[in-house]
Design a protein around this motif. Structure first.
Motif, PDB file in Angstrom:
ATOM      1  N   HIS A 159       0.852  -1.195   0.000  1.00 36.60           N
ATOM      2  CA  HIS A 159       0.000   0.000   0.000  1.00 36.60           C
ATOM      3  C   HIS A 159       0.883   1.238   0.000  1.00 36.60           C
ATOM      4  O   HIS A 159       2.085   1.169   0.290  1.00 36.60           O
ATOM      5  CB  HIS A 159      -0.956  -0.012   1.201  1.00 36.60           C
ATOM      6  N   HIS A 173       1.674   3.857   1.795  1.00 39.37           N
ATOM      7  CA  HIS A 173       2.183   4.615   2.930  1.00 39.37           C
ATOM      8  C   HIS A 173       3.704   4.667   2.748  1.00 39.37           C
ATOM      9  O   HIS A 173       4.308   3.687   2.289  1.00 39.37           O
ATOM     10  CB  HIS A 173       1.851   3.917   4.264  1.00 39.37           C
ATOM     11  N   HIS A 229      -7.276  -0.944   6.080  1.00 41.65           N
ATOM     12  CA  HIS A 229      -6.257   0.005   6.555  1.00 41.65           C
ATOM     13  C   HIS A 229      -6.681   1.431   6.220  1.00 41.65           C
ATOM     14  O   HIS A 229      -5.979   2.145   5.505  1.00 41.65           O
ATOM     15  CB  HIS A 229      -4.920  -0.355   5.887  1.00 41.65           C
ATOM     16  N   ASP A 265      -0.415  -3.821   6.229  1.00 35.35           N
ATOM     17  CA  ASP A 265      -0.954  -3.125   7.403  1.00 35.35           C
ATOM     18  C   ASP A 265      -2.459  -3.331   7.409  1.00 35.35           C
ATOM     19  O   ASP A 265      -3.135  -3.018   6.435  1.00 35.35           O
ATOM     20  CB  ASP A 265      -0.655  -1.622   7.314  1.00 35.35           C
TER      21      ASP A 265
END
Ligand code: ZN
Length: 278
Positions: free
Chosen positions: A117, A119, A206, A229
């Motif tokens: 993802h 982040h 998430h 996550d």
């Protein structure tokens, strides 16, 4: 990792969390005495050298926006799997390049990169890995997989670094790195397959990151699953069923409380309740 077949015991988990060396090896053999002089990097190199079975090395297990200061003992999230001489990187937090190099796996072995993802602690060193990998012999047909807009991010990064890349290409008489092939993943299901591995993805929880992915790698000799996550997720439980190893996000709440209170004490305009809720 020296032996994925050993149980992912509480002792191993705690050992991994407490590791301070350059490369955190997953699931050290239970009962194996590690000479203090041998660094984690040396252990990983020894375990990977002439490896017959598929190996997993946890390159970075630190997470979150809590900085990457010199006091941090763990790099941001990144892992590498080595199977039959081919390397598969999952996530590219800060540290992935150095940590990959520490394993001794050559850059030409790098076949695919997977991002869970967007982040920063999972993707910030993705572009740099491509450039440094390329200059160290990474093949230009390396593949990248991840949620949208990975294609646009890759193109934008390559545009930003074109001049830089071209200088080295001219200097070293190399074919310049123009871009890499990207396959965006935004739904659960099969992702890719080659002669070593079958990769599938799931959607995890998430918020507000959408989509956030978990992955499962079914190699011929073992299966490795990554939660990414996520909040507790039935999809992760289903995906990980029968896998030999599950690499799962974990959070130590008292440390989070201490961190947030510390930031507030330093004068950061954040609210304790907001961050704990997040
Ligand atoms: Zn995240």
């Amino acid at each position: 990792m020296t032996d994925t077949s050993s149980a992912f015991s509480r002792r191993n988990l705690l050992g991994g969390l407490a590791a301070t060396s350059a490369v955190t090896t997953a699931a050290p053999r239970v009962g194996a005495q590690t000479p203090a002089a041998k660094t984690a990097a040396e252990q990983a190199q020894a375990a990977l050298k002439d490896a017959k079975a598929t190996k997993l090395v946890l390159l970075g297990t630190g997470a979150g926006p809590g900085g990457q200061g010199p006091e941090r003992t763990r790099k941001m999230t990144s892992h590498v799997m080595l199977s039959n001489g081919a390397a598969y990187v999952l996530d590219c937090g800060i540290g992935v390049i150095d940590q990959y190099a520490h394993t001794g796996i050559p850059f030409p072995a790098l076949r695919s990169i997977f991002i869970t993802h967007h982040h920063a602690d999972h993707n910030i060193e993705y572009g740099p890995l491509l450039v440094i990998g390329w200059i160290n012999g990474m093949h230009l047909d390396v593949l990248a997989f991840g949620p949208p807009p990975l294609k646009q991010m890759t193109e934008d990064f390559m545009r930003a670094y074109k001049t830089t890349v071209d200088f080295w290409a001219e200097d070293l008489k190399m074919k310049p790195l123009a871009t890499v092939e990207v396959q965006e993943v935004s739904a659960a299901g099969p992702v890719t397959q080659d002669d070593n591995v079958k990769v599938s993805a799931i959607i995890v929880e998430h918020p507000p990151v959408k989509p956030a992915l978990g992955y499962r790698f079914d190699f011929k000799d073992r299966s490795i699953a990554f939660s990414g996550d996520t909040a507790p997720s039935e999809a992760v439980a289903k995906m990980a069923k029968g896998a030999d190893v599950l690499v799962h996000e974990a959070m130590y709440v008292p440390a989070m409380e201490t961190y947030i209170r510390g930031e507030i004490a330093k004068g950061r305009p954040i609210k304790f309740e907001d961050l704990m809720a997040q």
